[in-house]
Design an enzyme around this catalytic site. Structure first.
Site, PDB file in Angstrom:
ATOM      1  N   ARG A  18       1.312  -0.932  -0.127  1.00 20.26           N
ATOM      2  CA  ARG A  18      -0.366  -0.286   0.225  1.00 20.26           C
ATOM      3  C   ARG A  18       0.910   1.286   0.186  1.00 20.26           C
ATOM      4  NH1 ARG A  18      -3.872  -1.439   5.048  1.00 20.26           N
ATOM      5  NH2 ARG A  18      -1.710  -2.129   6.025  1.00 20.26           N
ATOM      6  N   ASN A  36      -6.526  -3.108   1.430  1.00 23.37           N
ATOM      7  CA  ASN A  36      -6.114  -4.262   1.436  1.00 23.37           C
ATOM      8  C   ASN A  36      -7.275  -4.981   2.583  1.00 23.37           C
ATOM      9  OD1 ASN A  36      -2.981  -4.727   1.451  1.00 23.37           O
ATOM     10  ND2 ASN A  36      -3.268  -4.412   3.705  1.00 23.37           N
TER      11      ASN A  36
END
Ligand SMILES: [Zn+2]
Ligand SMILES: [Zn+2]
Length: 761
Positions: A18, A36
């Protein structure tokens, strides 16, 4: 401006994915967010279409170093997205469709920080970043967020929080972030579980003092507890051997850095790379003629010419190794025959009989793992001896073209590991040990439950070995009955062959492949104990083409622990040579075993492992083993000492599908009576096995040869095979897995995908 949704699956959580996406999106001035999910990473972004395309391509082509993308797609997104880019809270919808990130050893950045005076993390033993630290061993649940790890209870201090939120920091969104102000606390216990309290910064210095005094310390590592002590202190090492009931099995040695390793060991470039790998495995390396660190070689690895070396896998171990300044013994802390201890209470309760002190800390381990072990042969062949911390539990890239869905393969008994297939992803567990002890069986159950829970896996079918008395097979049967799901049993050596075929992507091949499958023991489809097998894979079928001529198996599994029994069985028709081994028995034993070997209704075996044991015993090595595989290792070490290598060999003729070992033994004994040096005989023996393989491939006119089974953990034999055959044949060894029984669960899965019973639903 157009909006898009990008979905990426694979090894994409716990690897800084990320933060990476965020940085890249900022470079392309995209708006949107990343989060996520249980099925991977989702990116919602808007911007100029060309920019989004370029962003997508660079993300797929250059993901974070630790990541592995197995699937990705981009689609238009109908809604509009706000200004700016951010990381959004994880989403818990969907089913799990992720690979599990293994533990990653301390990275160079973090290593530098803990050594830099004045740095915030100077001497902080739990330093990690987005690129390193424990993952699998501390993950309770997906998605990979701090609250789903065993660090959930530690609140980040303001300064750590700032790093966590700073896009340009290496700890941006690092879930394992902490520092000495918001630290994971350590504890030190002495015998009887009495805690000795210090200031947090003083623990390591105290441990160093204790190690210098010759004390044995159990230290919590990444996958479980390790026993540490001074590798140059003979008295302490002897004490450790006595307390661990481990008379001669080699210990691994922990070195602070490569320079320290190089003072003792002669490293090849491949060994150097292996040592520095992010899995920080134990690498077996040859000793230099004059090791410089003063380690007690004869007590660390008795009668062997190599040592298992490793570099620190965590900041804690790095700090201990650095401050101690000399090599340390580092061996899994367990009670003999049981798995590695990883729970703090168990450590305090059970380890005080072995360790003088126990150093622990408040971050729980949920997936116990030993250190992985491998070696590199002189000719550069990598041989994995134990696949665990840093390498397990994923298997990628998955080499089985059509993976059976939702299948659980139970593996084998002595070096157990299970395999799970789900949504075209394959998970092969860490090494779970010999299933003989109740503790190992519990550990297998716990690991199976943990991985199943993580993945949301419920088996729809089960694969087991045909051995009637494997604990893991019984467990598979139980599961199948309880859940009313089908079960399929697969022959051990066929599973070995399928494993090496699939690892090398040969399962769909049209040409035949010869399989040399040599190990200690596996249940054969004729009810005998197999282990010296030759198979042919052709036209979508596996056929047994040849095997070592059967000889009596004496005393069941006891034979594998006592090479003298193999020698007695093999030498039955060589009365003169029997004198060679009689000294290894008491008079009573001798009479008893002589009678036993003439009984009717004996069980017969074709085991290559037992033939190797017999030769080791004939040459006077280890009539009774103190650890599994000892005699084979000693025989290999002896053969490696041979300076006078001729190209003479003993004959192992193939007659009507049987290798007649009696011819080989006859010639070998002749050499022995001629007073040929033992190391020459040992070398000739392994050379003869390699020659026999070459002749077998000629005999069957097959160019492709694949190797599996524990015998191929022998680096010398592997090198001899390569030496003789590399320019004449195509040779295939295991790639990601060990040739030993740890590969059986993959083999069961691969075998089933190819040959599974068509009526089996
Ligand atoms: Zn790091
Ligand atoms: Zn902090």
């Amino acid at each position: 401006m157009q909006a898009f949704h990008i979905h990426i699956t694979g090894l994409v959580q716990g690897v800084g994915f990320r933060p990476w996406v965020h940085k890249l999106a900022s470079n392309f001035s995209l708006d949107g967010y990343v989060n996520n999910g249980l099925d991977g990473v989702h990116i919602y972004c808007s911007g100029n279409k060309d920019d989004v395309t370029e962003f997508y391509q660079s993300l797929i082509l250059h993901p974070p170093v630790q990541a592995l993308i197995t699937a990705h797609q981009i689609m238009p997104y109908p809604s509009s997205l706000g200004k700016g880019f951010y990381i959004q809270k994880s989403d818990r919808n969907n089913t799990v469709q992720l690979l599990i990130t293994p533990d990653i050893t301390l990275c160079e950045d973090c290593r530098r920080e803990i050594k830099t005076v004045g740095n915030k993390r100077y001497h902080y033993p739990f330093t990690t970043c987005v690129n390193c630290g424990p993952r699998y061993s501390i993950t309770n649940n997906f998605p990979y967020d701090r609250e789903n790890t065993t660090m959930h209870h530690i609140e980040q201090c303001p300064s750590c929080k700032k790093e966590y939120e700073d896009l340009h920091d290496i700890r941006y969104h690092s879930q394992t972030n902490s520092c000495s102000d918001c630290c994971i606390e350590m504890h030190l216990y002495q015998k009887e579980g009495i805690e000795i309290k210090y200031n947090q910064v003083e623990y390591i210095a105290h441990v160093i003092t204790l190690l210098r005094e010759g004390k044995i310390i159990a230290v919590k590592g990444i996958g479980g507890y390790l026993l540490l002590c001074d590798a140059a202190n003979e008295t302490t090492i002897k004490k450790l051997r006595e307390r661990k009931f481990r008379p001669s099995k080699p210990f691994a040695v922990l070195y602070a850095d490569i320079e320290m390793v190089c003072a003792d060991l002669a490293l090849s470039p491949l060994e150097l790379t292996a040592l520095k790998d992010r899995s920080a495995p134990i690498v077996l390396c040859s000793l230099k003629s004059y090791p410089e660190n003063g380690i007690c070689i004869n007590h660390i690895a008795p009668n062997l010419n190599s040592i298992g070396a490793m570099l620190p896998s965590s900041a804690l171990l790095q700090l201990i190794a650095d401050n101690f300044g000399k090599p340390l013994i580092a061996t899994s802390a367990n009670i003999s025959g049981s798995p590695i201890i990883y729970k703090d209470n168990d450590a305090v309760q059970w380890l005080s009989s072995i360790a003088d002190f126990i150093l622990t800390y408040d971050r729980e381990i949920v997936a116990p793992q030993d250190d992985s072990v491998l070696q590199i042969s002189n000719r550069g062949q990598k041989i994995i001896l134990r696949r665990s911390r840093g390498l397990a539990p994923n298997y990628h890239p998955n080499t089985i073209p059509i993976l059976p869905s939702h299948t659980l393969a139970m593996g084998a008994e002595l070096k157990s590991a299970f395999a799970i297939s789900k949504d075209q992803m394959l998970f092969i567990s860490q090494f779970l040990g010999d299933q003989e002890s109740v503790e190992s069986q519990d550990s297998y159950d716990a690991s199976l439950k943990h991985v199943s829970d993580l993945l949301g896996f419920i088996p729809k079918q089960i694969l087991i070995d045909i051995h009637p008395r494997y604990f893991v097979s019984e467990k598979g049967l139980e599961l199948s009955m309880k859940n009313n799901i089908p079960i399929c049993s697969i022959q051990h050596h066929e599973a070995h062959f399928a494993a090496v075929l699939s690892e090398n992507k040969l399962m769909d091949l049209k040409e035949p492949v010869l399989g040399i499958i040599w190990d200690g023991a596996g249940y054969g489809s004729d009810g005998k104990i197999w282990g010296g097998e030759v198979f042919i894979f052709d036209q979508g079928e596996i056929k047994r083409a040849a095997h070592l001529k059967y000889f009596p198996q004496l005393m069941g599994d006891k034979m594998s622990k006592e090479p003298r029994l193999s020698a007695l069985s093999i030498l039955q028709n060589f009365p003169l040579a029997q004198n060679l081994i009689q000294k290894h028995f008491t008079e009573q034993e001798w009479t008893y075993y002589q009678q036993l070997s003439r009984q009717p209704n004996l069980v017969f075996t074709s085991s290559m492992g037992r033939l190797i044991d017999a030769v080791a015993c004939i040459l006077g090595l280890m009539p009774v083993c103190s650890y599994e595989g000892e005699s084979a290792m000693l025989l290999e070490a002896l053969a490696k000492k041979c300076k006078n290598r001729s190209y003479d060999y003993y004959h192992l003729p193939l007659n009507e599908g049987e290798f007649d070992w009696a011819v080989l033994i006859n010639e070998l004994i002749h050499d022995w009576f001629q007073k040929e040096a033992n190391e020459v005989i040992a070398w000739k023996f392994f050379y003869s096995l390699a020659k026999a393989i070459a002749r077998t491939s000629n005999h069957f006119f097959i160019d492709k040869i694949a190797f599996s089974g524990g015998v191929f953990q022998n680096a010398l034999l592997v090198d001899l095979i390569i030496e003789i055959l590399q320019h004449k044949r195509e040779l295939y060894f295991h790639v990601q897995l060990s040739p030993n029984d740890e590969c059986i669960s993959l083999g069961q899965m691969a075998w089933f995908s190819k040959f599974g019973d068509p009526n089996f639903k």
